[in-house]
Design an enzyme around this catalytic site. Structure first.
Site, PDB file in Angstrom:
ATOM      1  N   HIS A  75      29.338  32.315  53.519  1.00 43.48           N
ATOM      2  CA  HIS A  75      29.698  31.589  54.745  1.00 43.48           C
ATOM      3  C   HIS A  75      29.990  32.535  55.918  1.00 43.48           C
ATOM      4  O   HIS A  75      29.493  32.337  57.027  1.00 43.48           O
ATOM      5  CB  HIS A  75      30.931  30.701  54.532  1.00 43.48           C
ATOM      6  CG  HIS A  75      30.821  29.769  53.358  1.00 43.48           C
ATOM      7  ND1 HIS A  75      29.624  29.281  52.902  1.00 43.48           N
ATOM      8  CD2 HIS A  75      31.762  29.221  52.552  1.00 43.48           C
ATOM      9  CE1 HIS A  75      29.842  28.490  51.870  1.00 43.48           C
ATOM     10  NE2 HIS A  75      31.134  28.439  51.632  1.00 43.48           N
TER      11      HIS A  75
ATOM     12  N   LYS B 223      25.446  28.447  45.671  1.00 41.20           N
ATOM     13  CA  LYS B 223      26.024  29.771  45.537  1.00 41.20           C
ATOM     14  C   LYS B 223      27.174  29.700  44.514  1.00 41.20           C
ATOM     15  O   LYS B 223      27.699  28.598  44.302  1.00 41.20           O
ATOM     16  CB  LYS B 223      26.504  30.284  46.891  1.00 41.20           C
ATOM     17  CG  LYS B 223      27.533  29.371  47.561  1.00 41.20           C
ATOM     18  CD  LYS B 223      28.755  30.143  47.916  1.00 41.20           C
ATOM     19  CE  LYS B 223      29.891  29.238  48.201  1.00 41.20           C
ATOM     20  NZ  LYS B 223      31.065  29.447  47.442  1.00 41.20           N
TER      21      LYS B 223
HETATM   22  C1  BG6 Z   1      33.205  26.796  49.183  1.00 41.61           C
HETATM   23  C2  BG6 Z   1      34.132  27.741  48.496  1.00 41.61           C
HETATM   24  O1  BG6 Z   1      31.929  27.352  49.302  1.00 41.61           O
HETATM   25  O2  BG6 Z   1      33.691  26.495  50.473  1.00 41.61           O
HETATM   26  C3  BG6 Z   1      35.552  27.166  48.443  1.00 41.61           C
HETATM   27  O3  BG6 Z   1      33.669  27.966  47.180  1.00 41.61           O
HETATM   28  C4  BG6 Z   1      35.992  26.756  49.825  1.00 41.61           C
HETATM   29  O4  BG6 Z   1      36.460  28.099  47.877  1.00 41.61           O
HETATM   30  C5  BG6 Z   1      34.957  25.863  50.463  1.00 41.61           C
HETATM   31  O5  BG6 Z   1      37.223  26.071  49.690  1.00 41.61           O
HETATM   32  C6  BG6 Z   1      35.310  25.526  51.882  1.00 41.61           C
HETATM   33  O6  BG6 Z   1      34.401  24.626  52.397  1.00 41.61           O
HETATM   34  P1  BG6 Z   1      34.756  23.717  53.629  1.00 41.61           P
HETATM   35  O7  BG6 Z   1      33.508  22.992  53.925  1.00 41.61           O
HETATM   36  O8  BG6 Z   1      35.884  22.845  53.195  1.00 41.61           O
HETATM   37  O9  BG6 Z   1      35.186  24.646  54.706  1.00 41.61           O
END
Ligand code: BG6
Length: 499
Positions: free
Chosen positions: A249, A157
Site C-alpha cells: 500500500h 497480497k
Molecule cells: C490490509 C492489511 O492490506 O489493509 C491490514 O493486511 C490493514 O493489516 C488493512 O488493516 C487496511 O485496509 P483499509 O482499507 O482498512 O485501510
C-alpha cells in the site's frame, strides 16, 4: 430493480468465480458484499456462478447461509434487497476439499463442465501458504477442457514472504497462467481516493508544474490504524508492518504520487510509469537502511477511552515477538523530477485513529517581503490528499488577517468527497472485482512492480535482521507513535503531521 438482468457485459456468456478459502473473513466481509453491490447495479455478467472451495465441512446450504449473512452484515447499501441477494445466491455451490487434494479439483471441473460456463475466475482468498499448491493443482486439472473462454486468477497480497519465496510463487503462477491472466490484488488501488491521485494530478493543470524538486520540500505518506492485529496474528506476526502494508500500500501510494503522466490510460502505460518510480527509488541496505528506517511495537494503552493490550499479549502472538507494528522510512526517488526530495513513509497499528493521507509540503518562500516572520508558519503551503476517512483534499495557505497590521495566518481550502459527491461511493473490492471480470488490469500489480517492491523491502528486512533485537522500541497504544520516530524525522528539521 426487479431482478438481475442479462446485460451487455464483455463476458456475457457467463462466468464462474471459484473462491478458494470461501469460509474465511475476506470472502464474508469483502468479496461477497462487493459482488452483491455489483449485482444490485446489474453489473455482473449472466449467468454468474459462485463456487466456494475450502476445507471446512460445509455444504451448499451452509455456504449460502454464511454468504447471505456476510452480505446482510457488510453490504454498503442497506437494507439488502432480498430479491437480488437470492438471485445471486441461487447459483452457488460448495466443494469441500483440502487444497492439495486432486479429487477436489476433479469435482470442481465436473461442476464447471456441467454448468457449461465459459469464463472462469479463480480467486485465492486463502492463507498465502496455500497459493502455490492451488495454482499447481489448477494447472494439473485441465480446466481448459471446460468450454472455451478466459481463465484468470486473483492473488491477494502478500505475494511471498520474502524475495525468494515471492520469486518461487511467481514462477509457479507463470507455469500455469500468462501474466495477463494474473491479477495481483492491492485493494488500496481500488479506493476512489487513490484513483483520484492520478485524476487530480493529470486532470488539473495548476499543480503539475509545481510537482517537482524545485517546489516541494518533502512528502509524507501516513497510513495509521487504530485497530490492533485482531484475529490475524497468525499471519501478522510473521509479516510485520513492512510486509503487510509498506511493501504494497505505501509503495503504491508513493508510486502514484511520484509517477510521470502515462502516454495513455492503459494498463501497460500506467504500470510502466509506476514501475519506473520503483526502479528509481534508492535501494537502502545495511547501515543506510538502519539510518533511514525506524520500527517499533505497541504496548498497552488507551484508544477511544478503552484499554487495549500490548501486541505481545494479543492472541496468537509469540510472547517474545519482535515483530514491528510501526515503521517509518525515508526514501529518495532518484530521477529528474524528484532527486533530493525525501519521501517519509510511516504506518502503524494502534495509533490514535485511522487515517491515511499524502501530505505534500511545498518549499519555503523568501519572506522578506513582509519584513516580519510569517505567522502562518515556516512554509505554509501544504497540500494534503486525504485518502481516508474524511476523504478529500486540503490546501493550506497563508492569508492576511483582516485589520490594520500585516498579519498572516494559516487557512485551509478543503474539498470533501462527501459534500461534492455524497456519502456512499464504491468500496475498493467492488471496483476491483468488476475490473478483473472485464479484463482490465490497470489497478492490479504487475510482476515487475511486485519484484521491485520486494527487492526494496528485502534489503531493509535483511538490515533489520543483522540487529538481532530481543526487544523492539515500543510505543503506547493510542499515542502518536514511538518517540524515536519523531527523532527520526527531526534529524532533518522536519515534523510528522499529527495523526
Ligand atoms: C490490509 C492489511 O492490506 O489493509 C491490514 O493486511 C490493514 O493489516 C488493512 O488493516 C487496511 O485496509 P483499509 O482499507 O482498512 O485501510
Amino acid at each position: 430493480m426487479s431482478e438481475i438482468e442479462t446485460n451487455n457485459h464483455p463476458c456475457s456468456e457467463g462466468v464462474a468465480i471459484i473462491i478458494f478459502g470461501v469460509t474465511g473473513d475476506l470472502s464474508r466481509r469483502k468479496l461477497m458484499p462487493a459482488l452483491y453491490e455489483n449485482a444490485l447495479l446489474n453489473h455482473l455478467p449472466q449467468p454468474f456462478h459462485i463456487i466456494g472451495f475450502a476445507r471446512r465441512p460445509w455444504d451448499d446450504q451452509k455456504l449460502r447461509a454464511e454468504l447471505s449473512d456476510g452480505i446482510t452484515n457488510y453490504a454498503r447499501t442497506q437494507p439488502v434487497n432480498e430479491q437480488v441477494l437470492n438471485k445471486l445466491l441461487e447459483h452457488t455451490c460448495y466443494v469441500e476439499s483440502p487444497f492439495e487434494e486432486p479429487a477436489g479439483y476433479t469435482l470442481l471441473r465436473e461442476i464447471l463442465s456441467g454448468l457449461g460456463v465459459k469464463n472462469i475466475l479463480f480467486y485465492l482468498a486463502t492463507p498465502p501458504g496455500a497459493y502455490a499448491t492451488i495454482a499447481e493443482k489448477i494447472g494439473q486439472s485441465n480446466f481448459e477442457s471446460c468450454r472455451d473462454g478466459w481463465r484468470r486468477i486473483v492473488v491477494e497480497k502478500p505475494f511471498g514472504h520474502d524475495l525468494i519465496s515471492a520469486q518461487a510463487l511467481d514462477k509457479t503462477l507463470h507455469s500455469v497462467f500468462q501474466e495477463d491472466q494474473i491479477y495481483r490484488m492491492d485493494h488500496y488501488l481500488g479506493k476512489e481516493t487513490v484513483q483520484n491521485i492520478l485524476a487530480f494530478r493529470f486532470g488539473n493543470g495548476i499543480f503539475e508544474p509545481l510537482w517537482n524538486r524545485n517546489n516541494i520540500d518533502h512528502i509524507q505518506i501516513t497510513m495509521a490504524e487504530s485497530e490492533g492485529v485482531g484475529t490475524r496474528a497468525g499471519y501478522y506476526d510473521h509479516a510485520g508492518v513492512i510486509r503487510d502494508v509498506f511493501q504494497n500500500h505505501l509503495l503504491q501510494l508513493l508510486s502514484l504520487t511520484a509517477m510521470e503522466a502515462p502516454a495513455v490510460f492503459s494498463p501497460k502505460a500506467v504500470r510502466d510509469e509506476k514501475v519506473k518510480v520503483l526502479n528509481s527509488i534508492n535501494v537502502i541496505s545495511g547501515d543506510t537502511a538502519l539510518k533511514n528506517t525506524f520500527r517499533a511495537q505497541y504496548v498497552s494503552g488507551t484508544i477511544n477511552g478503552a484499554r487495549v493490550p500490548s501486541y505481545r499479549d494479543e492472541p496468537n502472538v509469540a510472547p517474545d515477538s519482535v515483530t514491528e507494528t510501526f515503521m517509518a522510512a525515508r526514501l529518495f526517488v532518484n530521477n529528474w523530477r524528484w532527486a533530493g526530495v525525501p519521501f517519509y513513509l510511516r504506518s502503524g497499528k494502534r495509533l490514535p485513529k485511522r487515517k491515511t493521507e499524502i501530505a505534500i509540503q511545498f518549499t519555503q518562500i523568501p519572506l522578506t517581503l513582509f519584513g516580519q516572520r510569517n505567522l502562518a508558519g515556516e512554509a505554509p503551503n501544504m497540500l494534503v490528499l486525504r485518502i481516508q476517512p474524511d476523504e478529500g483534499i486540503t490546501l493550506f495557505l497563508g492569508a492576511k488577517v483582516p485589520g490594520g497590521a500585516m498579519r498572516i495566518e494559516p487557512v485551509e481550502m478543503r474539498f470533501s468527497y462527501a459534500e461534492a459527491f455524497g456519502d456512499s461511493h464504491p468500496e475498493a473490492y467492488e471496483r476491483l472485482l468488476l475490473d478483473c471480470l472485464q479484463g482490465d488490469a490497470t489497478l492490479f500489480n504487475r510482476r515487475d512492480e511486485v519484484g521491485e517492491a520486494c527487492h526494496l523491502t528485502q534489503e531493509i528486512i535483511d538490515a533489520w535482521e543483522t540487529q538481532g533485537l530481543e526487544n523492539q522500541p515500543i510505543y503506547e497504544a493510542g499515542t502518536q507513535g514511538p518517540h524515536g520516530a519523531d527523532d527520526f524525522i527531526m534529524r532533518h528539521n522536519r515534523h510528522w503531521r499529527i495523526i
